[in-house]
Design an enzyme around this catalytic site. Structure first.
Site, PDB file in Angstrom:
ATOM      1  N   CYS A  90       0.843  -1.384   0.202  1.00 40.50           N
ATOM      2  CA  CYS A  90      -0.123  -0.080  -0.028  1.00 40.50           C
ATOM      3  C   CYS A  90       0.858   1.229  -0.042  1.00 40.50           C
ATOM      4  O   CYS A  90       1.547   1.532  -0.945  1.00 40.50           O
ATOM      5  CB  CYS A  90      -0.812  -0.207   1.122  1.00 40.50           C
ATOM      6  N   HIS A 180      -3.761  -4.348   0.738  1.00 40.68           N
ATOM      7  CA  HIS A 180      -3.293  -4.923   1.986  1.00 40.68           C
ATOM      8  C   HIS A 180      -3.450  -6.517   1.992  1.00 40.68           C
ATOM      9  O   HIS A 180      -4.342  -6.915   1.678  1.00 40.68           O
ATOM     10  CB  HIS A 180      -3.927  -4.300   3.257  1.00 40.68           C
ATOM     11  N   GLU A 182      -1.798  -7.640   5.224  1.00 38.19           N
ATOM     12  CA  GLU A 182      -1.010  -8.125   6.507  1.00 38.19           C
ATOM     13  C   GLU A 182      -2.330  -7.512   7.451  1.00 38.19           C
ATOM     14  O   GLU A 182      -1.806  -7.821   8.601  1.00 38.19           O
ATOM     15  CB  GLU A 182       0.092  -7.091   6.408  1.00 38.19           C
TER      16      GLU A 182
END
Length: 251
Positions: A90, A180, A182
């Site tokens: 990101c 994303h 994570e």
């Protein structure tokens, strides 16, 4: 190479490495997590076999408020220029793009927020990290800035209808992903609470508990093996992407 030491740059306290860190560690990586400005950044990347840069709420060039961003871009430029396996997530992808000659700006179609899908491009089918991913991958979006122009020489690996530059590769082993992988549902709920003006762009029900739980289970199934392959790449146990074949002009 026995150990794989990764420099993990965390630009924002609100975006920890989360499950991605677990996946990297279980593949044998040692993570050196730096959260600037509280943690000092290394002067270079000597002693590291790879670099990971996570997301954050700031703009990739918001140096006046966050002067240390210039050092982050410098480390990413060094990693890219020296073909050190790198993964920008990101904001990390945006910082990587700017550091290597790309352009980042505010998305003209508005923010992308919530569980989403991205699709592999042709180049991805021959990439050591992306080849084994499904054609369409589950991801989590939460951004309003976008990569408007990829750096020169970058290969586009994944795209989406709203914003084309979802994943790219530089110098055979340097990767940026606009989305994303994570996050956890709790992290996303905190982002939504802290940024209601962005959360309202999510699809109806896109940020409810059941939707986020299902989305993150799907993300783990897809991206955990990807993280393992990144460690294998950093360890030298799998080869980087092949150089493009040079072609002669037609007579």
């Amino acid at each position: 190479m026995n150990g794989v030491r990764l420099l993990v740059i965390q630009p924002d306290e609100s975006d920890p490495i989360g499950p991605l860190g677990d996946w990297l560690s279980e593949a044998g990586a040692e993570l050196d997590v730096r959260l600037p400005p509280m943690d000092t950044l290394p002067d270079g990347i000597e002693g590291y076999q790879g670099v990971v840069c996570l997301g954050g709420g700031m703009n990739a060039e918001e140096d006046r408020a966050h002067p240390w961003l210039a050092a982050v871009r410098g480390l990413l430029a060094t990693a890219a220029g020296n073909a050190i396996p790198t993964l920008g997530v990101c904001l990390g992808a945006q910082l990587l793009a700017v550091a290597t000659g790309g352009v980042v700006g505010r998305g003209k179609q508005g923010p992308e927020v919530g569980p989403a899908l991205v699709s592999k491009k042709d180049v991805a089918w021959m990439d050591p990290l992306f080849a084994d991913l499904p054609l369409v991958q589950d991801v989590l979006q939460f951004h309003q800035d976008v990569i408007e122009r990829l750096p020169a020489g970058a290969d586009l690996l994944a795209s989406a209808p709203g914003y084309a530059n979802q994943a790219f590769r530089l110098n055979r082993c340097v990767y940026g992903i606009q989305f994303h992988i994570e996050t956890t549902p709790d992290v996303v709920r905190r982002w939504a609470a802290d940024s209601p003006e962005l959360a309202e762009y999510a699809r109806p029900g896109g940020l409810n508990d059941d939707t986020l739980a299902t989305a993150h289970a799907d993300i783990a199934e897809t991206w955990r093996p990807f993280a393992h392959r990144f460690v294998e790449l950093a360890a030298g146990r799998i080869a980087p992407a092949q150089k493009p074949r040079s072609t002669l002009p037609l007579a």
